[in-house]
Scaffold this active site. Structure first.
Site, PDB file in Angstrom:
ATOM      1  CB  SER A  25      38.781  42.993  38.503  1.00 23.99           C
ATOM      2  OG  SER A  25      39.893  43.408  39.288  1.00 23.99           O
ATOM      3  CE1 TYR A  58      39.119  41.750  35.394  1.00 22.07           C
ATOM      4  CE2 TYR A  58      37.323  43.163  34.684  1.00 22.07           C
ATOM      5  CZ  TYR A  58      38.661  42.973  34.962  1.00 22.07           C
ATOM      6  OH  TYR A  58      39.543  44.010  34.808  1.00 22.07           O
TER       7      TYR A  58
END
Length: 139
Positions: A25, A58
């Site tokens: 991430s 993300y």
């Protein structure tokens, strides 16, 4: 018709950490996430200004006020601490929503503290050394 449009942009943030062994991430200071309207878990693109790498991942919420921009997991092989990056979030809008559409464009300083908030994705702040693609040199 639906259109995918720029929703959020954190421009020229400095990567503060990169770790292959974190869950994949991008960790982003909560203040910057709020300013850019990026939610935890939201899909983002990261563009590395220094080496041209571009990836999709993300967002994970980082410590508020810390200035953290952390590249986690396999992406740490593509982006290194100290690199300048652009973090981009997109939204899907129908034509009716586009009348009220305004992206959030955040410029940060070398410590990843917000210095400017705007809506124009091509705007180059005065004194930044950046160029606005809509205005050729000398205009």
């Amino acid at each position: 018709m639906f259109r995918t449009m720029l929703k959020s942009k954190i421009h020229r943030a400095t990567v503060t950490q990169a770790d292959l062994h974190y869950v994949g991430s991008c960790t982003i200071d909560a203040d910057l996430m709020d300013a850019a309207d990026i939610l935890e878990g939201e899909q983002i693109d990261i563009v590395d200004i220094d080496n041209g790498n571009r990836l999709t991942t993300y967002a994970i919420t980082g410590e508020r006020g810390s200035g953290v921009i952390g590249i986690n997991g396999a992406a740490a092989r593509l982006i290194s601490p100290g690199d300048l990056v652009i973090i981009i979030g997109y939204g899907i809008f129908d034509n009716a929503e586009l009348g009220d559409y305004h992206p959030r464009v955040i410029f940060v300083d070398e410590n990843n503290k917000q210095v400017e908030l705007g809506e124009d994705p091509a705007h180059a702040p005065a004194g930044s050394g950046l160029k606005d693609p809509r205005h050729p040199e000398g205009e």
